[in-house]
Every structure is written in C-alpha cells, then in structure tokens.
Design a protein around this motif. Structure first.
Motif, PDB file in Angstrom:
ATOM      1  N   LEU A 266     -39.290 -25.004  37.701  1.00 53.68           N
ATOM      2  CA  LEU A 266     -38.453 -24.521  38.871  1.00 53.68           C
ATOM      3  C   LEU A 266     -37.196 -23.865  38.848  1.00 53.68           C
ATOM      4  O   LEU A 266     -37.817 -22.849  39.621  1.00 53.68           O
ATOM      5  CB  LEU A 266     -38.968 -25.515  39.877  1.00 53.68           C
ATOM      6  N   CYS A 267     -36.596 -24.216  38.124  1.00 53.55           N
ATOM      7  CA  CYS A 267     -35.731 -23.146  37.874  1.00 53.55           C
ATOM      8  C   CYS A 267     -35.975 -22.011  37.549  1.00 53.55           C
ATOM      9  O   CYS A 267     -34.912 -21.084  37.741  1.00 53.55           O
ATOM     10  CB  CYS A 267     -34.740 -23.926  37.120  1.00 53.55           C
ATOM     11  N   CYS A 268     -36.685 -21.867  36.617  1.00 57.36           N
ATOM     12  CA  CYS A 268     -37.090 -20.585  36.220  1.00 57.36           C
ATOM     13  C   CYS A 268     -37.848 -19.896  37.218  1.00 57.36           C
ATOM     14  O   CYS A 268     -38.398 -18.309  36.816  1.00 57.36           O
ATOM     15  CB  CYS A 268     -37.758 -20.374  35.030  1.00 57.36           C
ATOM     16  N   VAL A 269     -38.152 -20.567  38.675  1.00 52.12           N
ATOM     17  CA  VAL A 269     -39.159 -19.576  39.691  1.00 52.12           C
ATOM     18  C   VAL A 269     -38.364 -19.131  40.448  1.00 52.12           C
ATOM     19  O   VAL A 269     -37.759 -18.608  41.147  1.00 52.12           O
ATOM     20  CB  VAL A 269     -40.203 -20.386  39.327  1.00 52.12           C
ATOM     21  N   ALA A 270     -37.589 -20.501  41.014  1.00 56.66           N
ATOM     22  CA  ALA A 270     -36.919 -20.843  42.834  1.00 56.66           C
ATOM     23  C   ALA A 270     -35.766 -19.535  42.761  1.00 56.66           C
ATOM     24  O   ALA A 270     -35.491 -19.760  43.684  1.00 56.66           O
ATOM     25  CB  ALA A 270     -37.333 -22.608  42.693  1.00 56.66           C
ATOM     26  N   LEU A 271     -34.724 -20.492  41.793  1.00 58.01           N
ATOM     27  CA  LEU A 271     -33.390 -20.138  41.425  1.00 58.01           C
ATOM     28  C   LEU A 271     -33.523 -18.204  41.484  1.00 58.01           C
ATOM     29  O   LEU A 271     -34.112 -17.903  40.684  1.00 58.01           O
ATOM     30  CB  LEU A 271     -33.104 -20.274  40.676  1.00 58.01           C
ATOM     31  N   PRO A 272     -32.551 -17.067  42.164  1.00 57.03           N
ATOM     32  CA  PRO A 272     -32.219 -15.859  41.618  1.00 57.03           C
ATOM     33  C   PRO A 272     -31.541 -15.936  41.105  1.00 57.03           C
ATOM     34  O   PRO A 272     -30.109 -16.837  40.545  1.00 57.03           O
ATOM     35  CB  PRO A 272     -31.961 -15.596  43.234  1.00 57.03           C
ATOM     36  N   PHE A 273     -31.691 -14.787  40.279  1.00 52.37           N
ATOM     37  CA  PHE A 273     -30.387 -14.519  39.442  1.00 52.37           C
ATOM     38  C   PHE A 273     -30.130 -12.911  39.146  1.00 52.37           C
ATOM     39  O   PHE A 273     -31.081 -12.224  39.245  1.00 52.37           O
ATOM     40  CB  PHE A 273     -30.199 -15.394  38.199  1.00 52.37           C
ATOM     41  N   ALA A 274     -28.806 -12.562  38.762  1.00 50.95           N
ATOM     42  CA  ALA A 274     -28.321 -10.810  39.061  1.00 50.95           C
ATOM     43  C   ALA A 274     -27.668 -10.860  37.384  1.00 50.95           C
ATOM     44  O   ALA A 274     -27.549 -11.705  37.081  1.00 50.95           O
ATOM     45  CB  ALA A 274     -27.118 -10.410  39.969  1.00 50.95           C
ATOM     46  N   LYS A 275     -28.228  -9.675  37.276  1.00 51.00           N
ATOM     47  CA  LYS A 275     -27.742  -9.120  36.170  1.00 51.00           C
ATOM     48  C   LYS A 275     -26.384  -8.874  35.247  1.00 51.00           C
ATOM     49  O   LYS A 275     -25.369  -8.140  36.142  1.00 51.00           O
ATOM     50  CB  LYS A 275     -28.568  -7.836  35.137  1.00 51.00           C
ATOM     51  N   SER A 276     -26.373  -9.887  34.649  1.00 48.35           N
ATOM     52  CA  SER A 276     -24.499 -10.011  34.394  1.00 48.35           C
ATOM     53  C   SER A 276     -24.543 -10.506  33.095  1.00 48.35           C
ATOM     54  O   SER A 276     -25.042  -9.636  32.060  1.00 48.35           O
ATOM     55  CB  SER A 276     -24.131 -11.085  34.908  1.00 48.35           C
ATOM     56  N   ALA A 277     -23.667 -10.712  32.706  1.00 49.06           N
ATOM     57  CA  ALA A 277     -23.162 -11.404  31.641  1.00 49.06           C
ATOM     58  C   ALA A 277     -23.984 -12.910  31.324  1.00 49.06           C
ATOM     59  O   ALA A 277     -24.110 -13.206  29.834  1.00 49.06           O
ATOM     60  CB  ALA A 277     -20.992 -11.585  30.451  1.00 49.06           C
ATOM     61  N   ASP A 278     -24.482 -13.244  31.768  1.00 50.11           N
ATOM     62  CA  ASP A 278     -25.599 -14.504  31.891  1.00 50.11           C
ATOM     63  C   ASP A 278     -26.749 -13.963  32.014  1.00 50.11           C
ATOM     64  O   ASP A 278     -27.179 -15.005  31.166  1.00 50.11           O
ATOM     65  CB  ASP A 278     -24.565 -14.891  32.794  1.00 50.11           C
ATOM     66  N   PHE A 279     -27.204 -13.018  32.904  1.00 50.62           N
ATOM     67  CA  PHE A 279     -28.422 -12.262  32.543  1.00 50.62           C
ATOM     68  C   PHE A 279     -28.627 -11.611  32.429  1.00 50.62           C
ATOM     69  O   PHE A 279     -28.229 -10.402  32.535  1.00 50.62           O
ATOM     70  CB  PHE A 279     -29.213 -12.981  33.844  1.00 50.62           C
ATOM     71  N   ALA A 280     -29.861 -10.871  32.111  1.00 50.56           N
ATOM     72  CA  ALA A 280     -30.283  -9.877  30.943  1.00 50.56           C
ATOM     73  C   ALA A 280     -30.774  -8.519  32.374  1.00 50.56           C
ATOM     74  O   ALA A 280     -30.811  -7.952  31.542  1.00 50.56           O
ATOM     75  CB  ALA A 280     -31.209  -9.492  29.896  1.00 50.56           C
ATOM     76  N   PHE A 281     -31.158  -9.423  33.247  1.00 51.01           N
ATOM     77  CA  PHE A 281     -31.858  -8.558  34.166  1.00 51.01           C
ATOM     78  C   PHE A 281     -31.775  -9.363  35.947  1.00 51.01           C
ATOM     79  O   PHE A 281     -31.719 -10.768  35.650  1.00 51.01           O
ATOM     80  CB  PHE A 281     -33.598  -8.880  34.265  1.00 51.01           C
ATOM     81  N   ASP A 282     -31.977  -8.584  36.675  1.00 53.92           N
ATOM     82  CA  ASP A 282     -31.840  -8.926  37.849  1.00 53.92           C
ATOM     83  C   ASP A 282     -33.535 -10.241  37.683  1.00 53.92           C
ATOM     84  O   ASP A 282     -34.676  -9.598  38.367  1.00 53.92           O
ATOM     85  CB  ASP A 282     -31.828  -8.456  39.278  1.00 53.92           C
ATOM     86  N   LYS A 283     -33.445 -10.946  39.689  1.00 54.00           N
ATOM     87  CA  LYS A 283     -34.586 -11.577  39.790  1.00 54.00           C
ATOM     88  C   LYS A 283     -34.475 -12.093  40.436  1.00 54.00           C
ATOM     89  O   LYS A 283     -34.192 -13.056  41.193  1.00 54.00           O
ATOM     90  CB  LYS A 283     -34.441 -12.810  38.485  1.00 54.00           C
ATOM     91  N   ASN A 284     -35.689 -12.233  41.697  1.00 54.42           N
ATOM     92  CA  ASN A 284     -35.763 -12.767  42.817  1.00 54.42           C
ATOM     93  C   ASN A 284     -35.723 -14.162  43.041  1.00 54.42           C
ATOM     94  O   ASN A 284     -36.626 -14.912  41.860  1.00 54.42           O
ATOM     95  CB  ASN A 284     -36.197 -11.787  43.635  1.00 54.42           C
ATOM     96  N   GLY A 285     -34.843 -14.872  44.172  1.00 58.07           N
ATOM     97  CA  GLY A 285     -35.702 -16.395  43.942  1.00 58.07           C
ATOM     98  C   GLY A 285     -37.117 -16.907  44.811  1.00 58.07           C
ATOM     99  O   GLY A 285     -37.999 -15.197  45.594  1.00 58.07           O
ATOM    100  N   GLY A 286     -37.890 -17.056  44.539  1.00 61.49           N
ATOM    101  CA  GLY A 286     -39.230 -17.771  44.078  1.00 61.49           C
ATOM    102  C   GLY A 286     -40.050 -16.756  43.202  1.00 61.49           C
ATOM    103  O   GLY A 286     -41.334 -16.429  43.614  1.00 61.49           O
ATOM    104  N   GLN A 287     -39.504 -15.424  42.441  1.00 62.14           N
ATOM    105  CA  GLN A 287     -40.145 -14.936  41.460  1.00 62.14           C
ATOM    106  C   GLN A 287     -40.477 -15.812  39.650  1.00 62.14           C
ATOM    107  O   GLN A 287     -38.715 -15.852  39.910  1.00 62.14           O
ATOM    108  CB  GLN A 287     -39.487 -13.360  41.444  1.00 62.14           C
TER     109      GLN A 287
ATOM    110  N   ARG B 259     -29.003 -17.794  24.106  1.00 58.78           N
ATOM    111  CA  ARG B 259     -28.064 -16.671  24.449  1.00 58.78           C
ATOM    112  C   ARG B 259     -28.327 -15.468  23.122  1.00 58.78           C
ATOM    113  O   ARG B 259     -27.020 -14.270  24.099  1.00 58.78           O
ATOM    114  CB  ARG B 259     -26.692 -17.560  23.645  1.00 58.78           C
ATOM    115  N   GLN B 260     -29.115 -15.538  21.968  1.00 56.32           N
ATOM    116  CA  GLN B 260     -29.029 -14.133  21.695  1.00 56.32           C
ATOM    117  C   GLN B 260     -29.668 -13.209  22.699  1.00 56.32           C
ATOM    118  O   GLN B 260     -29.079 -11.830  22.065  1.00 56.32           O
ATOM    119  CB  GLN B 260     -29.699 -14.357  20.721  1.00 56.32           C
ATOM    120  N   GLN B 261     -30.305 -13.765  23.325  1.00 57.70           N
ATOM    121  CA  GLN B 261     -31.259 -12.578  24.706  1.00 57.70           C
ATOM    122  C   GLN B 261     -30.481 -12.497  25.355  1.00 57.70           C
ATOM    123  O   GLN B 261     -31.086 -12.233  26.593  1.00 57.70           O
ATOM    124  CB  GLN B 261     -32.359 -12.929  24.588  1.00 57.70           C
ATOM    125  N   ASN B 262     -28.947 -12.490  25.619  1.00 56.90           N
ATOM    126  CA  ASN B 262     -28.756 -12.390  27.148  1.00 56.90           C
ATOM    127  C   ASN B 262     -28.826 -13.660  28.351  1.00 56.90           C
ATOM    128  O   ASN B 262     -29.022 -12.417  29.519  1.00 56.90           O
ATOM    129  CB  ASN B 262     -28.023 -11.002  27.715  1.00 56.90           C
TER     130      ASN B 262
END
Length: 290
Positions: A29-50, A68-71
């Motif tokens: 669920l955390c890999c689908v429900a939650l959104p994240f934005a490309k930054s130092a913590d994530f390698a790309f953008d992802k919308n919530g529910g995607q 960690r190695q893959q950002n």
C-alpha cells in the motif's frame, strides 16, 4: 531489535507488537497509495494511487536491497506503524487491490487515516509504559481504547473519521506525559552547567553544533534538527515527537530514554554502533559500523 534497554516501567500493552510494518501481510500500500516527488529522496515523480515502477506483482519491491543506491532513500526511512497490514488484512479482509478494482480507491484513501491512528497508538502505548505518567493512566487508557476502536471500523466509517480532531485530543495527553517526564529530568538537572533548556517546539536547529551537549529533558517537539551535530549528546527524556532528524549525526548519542522517538526518525538520522536507542527501535543497517 536494539540491544539497549531502559529502566522504564512495564505496561500491559496489548497493541504495540502490532505497530511494526509487516510487508508479508500487506499489498504494498505505501508503494501505491502514497505520492512522492522527484528529489534527493526519490528518483522520479509518482501520483497517489499509482503503483511504483518497482512494485512487483507479489507486492514486493524489486530494488529493496538497493533502494539507497538507486536514489530511493525516502522509502528506507518510511514506517507505516503496521497500518499497511491492518488495512490489507482487517479492513479489507485480505482482498488485494489488484483483484478488487472497485475497492482499490477506497483502500488507498483509508490507508493514510489508518497510518495516523496507528502512529497515535504507538505514542500512547509508550506513554502508558512511563512511570511518570501514572497520574494520567486512566485518560491514556481511554485514549488507547478509543483509537484502537477506530482502527477496526469499516472502510466506509473509517473514511469519515476526523483524524485531526482526534489527534488534537490525544496530543493533549501526550504533551501532559512529556511535561511529567521532563519535569523530573529537569529537576535532576538543576546543577548541570552544560544543560541546554531554552529550546521549544518547532525550534530551528538546522545544522546546529550540539556535540556532547546535555539535552536531558529538553522540549524538541517538532524541532528542525536537519544535519545537526548531536554526536555524543545526552537526549534521555528529551521530547522528540515530530522532530526532523534527517541527516542528524547522533553517533555516540544517548537516546535510550528519549520520548516519542520512532523508527522512521532513527532511519533518517546518521548513527553508529555507539548510539544508544530505546529497546523498541532497531539500529539501521546503513549506519556506520565504526
């Protein structure tokens, strides 16, 4: 689990053992429900529910061993407090969102609500285990019972819960617990020339030089400690609820009795084998072995 132990009292805590993420019983669920934005913590953008690109059909992460190695550092510091398996196995009775498309959106919507409730269960359970909180044990137990009741509501009822209002009520008790514990600590600190007691909630301590500082009983609720130097600092009985510990250097620091510390905060910080942690938390694998 950490090898460090505290002298805190024991509580008939019936829920804290379930407040740890169990990916084996969650549908990612955390890999689908939650959104994240490309930054130092994530390698790309992802919308919530995607679904994340790296989420496999069996709900496992295909790059789990190299996040960690893959950002994808953001994934390594996340902790759902057991909300994922609760929603997957209890709220939706084991129905995978992939197999039940009609309930998928509702599942994604209630997951953050369950996360907030489980986080509160973690804090209240800790508060009940503290000897200093005995004067308010009755109120804390009521809060624990009510919060736990909410986590067992149906998906429809859960989606209508006013989490902000409930959180505010519980936080009043957590603040009172903090005052009781820190009051005792500060009484013990009256004659300490190194003691620092001037920090308050939301203090801006980004990059602060606090190496070796005696911070026992200090209020650091919501403090910004990003990249601060807390090497060798004494943080016993300091209130760290909501404190931002990203890249905070806590090597050799004593957090064995810090208040309301979570695994996510520890995962975001930098420590070593000399860092003392509460018994309920685990030493991150990426920490220095020195």
């Amino acid at each position: 689990m950490s090898e460090n132990h505290t002298n805190r009292g024991q509580s008939p805590d019936r829920s804290r053992s379930s407040l740890q993420g169990d990916c084996e019983n969650c549908f990612g669920l955390c890999c689908v429900a939650l959104p994240f934005a490309k930054s130092a913590d994530f390698a790309f953008d992802k919308n919530g529910g995607q679904p994340c690109h790296h989420l496999r059909a069996d709900s496992r992460c295909s790059i789990h061993d190299s996040l960690r190695q893959q950002n994808f550092r953001g994934c390594t510091v996340y902790d759902c407090f057991g909300a994922g398996q609760k929603v997957s196995q209890v709220t939706f009775s084991g129905k995978d969102w992939r197999q039940d498309k009609q309930s998928a959106k509702q599942m994604f919507d209630v997951f953050p609500i369950m996360w907030h409730l489980h986080e509160l269960l973690w804090y209240v359970s800790e508060a009940l285990a503290l000897p200093a909180s005995r004067p308010i044990h009755y109120e804390l137990r009521k809060a624990l019972d009510e919060t736990e009741r909410l986590t067992f509501l149906s998906a429809g009822s859960l989606s209508k819960v006013d989490v902000a209002s409930h959180r505010a009520e519980v936080n009043t008790l957590l603040l009172r617990t903090s005052e009781l514990v820190r009051g005792e600590a500060l009484r013990q600190q009256k004659n300490s020339p190194k003691s620092q007691k001037t920090f308050g909630r939301g203090a801006d301590l980004i990059g602060a030089k606090l190496k070796g500082t005696d911070l026992r009983g200090v209020n650091l609720r919501g403090a910004y400690l990003i990249a601060a130097d807390l090497r060798g600092a004494d943080l016993r009985m300091a209130d760290l609820i909501g404190a931002d510990l990203r890249d905070t250097n806590i090597s050799g620091a004593d957090l064995s009795e810090s208040l309301f510390l979570t695994q996510a905060q520890i995962n975001a910080a930098k420590g070593d084998r000399h860092t003392k942690l509460p018994a309920a938390l685990t030493r991150p694998a990426h920490w220095s072995k020195a």
